[in-house]
Design an enzyme around this catalytic site. Structure first.
Site, PDB file in Angstrom:
ATOM      1  N   GLY A 172       7.263   6.929  -7.355  1.00 55.69           N
ATOM      2  CA  GLY A 172       7.696   5.629  -7.714  1.00 55.69           C
ATOM      3  C   GLY A 172       7.854   4.244  -6.206  1.00 55.69           C
ATOM      4  CG  ASN A 226      -6.585  -2.739  -6.967  1.00 57.57           C
ATOM      5  OD1 ASN A 226      -5.933  -1.764  -7.639  1.00 57.57           O
ATOM      6  ND2 ASN A 226      -6.471  -2.864  -5.923  1.00 57.57           N
ATOM      7  CB  ALA A 263      -0.945  -0.084   1.074  1.00 59.99           C
ATOM      8  CB  VAL A 264       2.076   4.067  -1.747  1.00 56.16           C
ATOM      9  CG1 VAL A 264       2.691   5.152  -2.564  1.00 56.16           C
ATOM     10  CG2 VAL A 264       2.772   2.384  -2.298  1.00 56.16           C
ATOM     11  CE1 TYR A 272       1.831  -5.682  -6.678  1.00 59.97           C
ATOM     12  CE2 TYR A 272      -0.340  -5.428  -7.250  1.00 59.97           C
ATOM     13  CZ  TYR A 272       0.524  -5.297  -6.797  1.00 59.97           C
ATOM     14  OH  TYR A 272       0.100  -4.682  -5.151  1.00 59.97           O
ATOM     15  N   GLY A 275       5.572   2.387  -5.055  1.00 66.83           N
ATOM     16  CA  GLY A 275       5.121   1.473  -4.923  1.00 66.83           C
ATOM     17  C   GLY A 275       6.446   0.437  -5.806  1.00 66.83           C
ATOM     18  CD  GLU A 310      -5.590 -13.099  -2.108  1.00 68.44           C
ATOM     19  OE1 GLU A 310      -5.463 -14.361  -2.967  1.00 68.44           O
ATOM     20  OE2 GLU A 310      -6.143 -12.698  -1.616  1.00 68.44           O
TER      21      GLU A 310
END
Length: 159
Positions: free
Chosen positions: A92, A121, A83-84, A127, A94, A116
């Protein structure tokens, strides 16, 4: 483990139980409660002492910008949470946390990474850009705050 980028002085530091207030504050701001993705304080506290679990904080000037929680078991590692803070997103942080997860997992002998994420999202693009491939779907995995059920997408990456 401490690393910094000179332009923003973000440090990655190992987190401990005493950092859970900061973790929960970031999670409260970063995760929409409507989707049921956030962990409770007791869930976070319960997993921290387990073997292979790491909490990493991204900090600047004493302020926690984000965190990751992951575990490595044998040759596999799982990103449990990342989480950010919304104010720090797109800068940057994350990527720093995700890169650290990959690097430390490899150092601990992992060759396969898992995570997951809720279907829909926007982090899925993040990812995928980092090389994670869609591996499956867990139907109706998350429970939103109004009782709706939302699928989870599972991703893997070989390192």
């Amino acid at each position: 483990m401490a690393t910094a980028r000179p332009q923003d002085h973000v440090m990655l530091l190992r987190g401990e139980f005493d950092d859970l207030d900061d973790v929960m504050a970031v999670m409260d701001r970063a995760f929409d409660p409507h989707h049921g993705e956030a962990w409770s304080r007791s869930q976070c506290a319960g997993i921290l002492p387990m073997s292979g679990v790491s909490l990493v904080l991204a900090k600047t000037g004493g302020r926690t910008l984000g965190f990751s929680l992951h575990r490595t078991i044998s040759d596999e590692a799982e990103l449990l949470l990342l989480a950010v803070d919304p104010e720090a997103q797109g800068k940057g942080v994350g990527k720093m946390l995700l890169d650290q997860f990959e690097d430390s997992s490899g150092e601990q002998g992992a060759s396969r990474l898992h995570l997951e994420v809720r279907d829909g999202n926007r982090a899925t693009a993040f990812y995928e850009a980092a090389g994670f491939k869609l591996a499956g779907r867990r139907r109706r995995y998350y429970r939103g705050n109004e009782g709706e059920r939302i699928d989870a997408l599972t991703y893997v990456k070989t390192i």
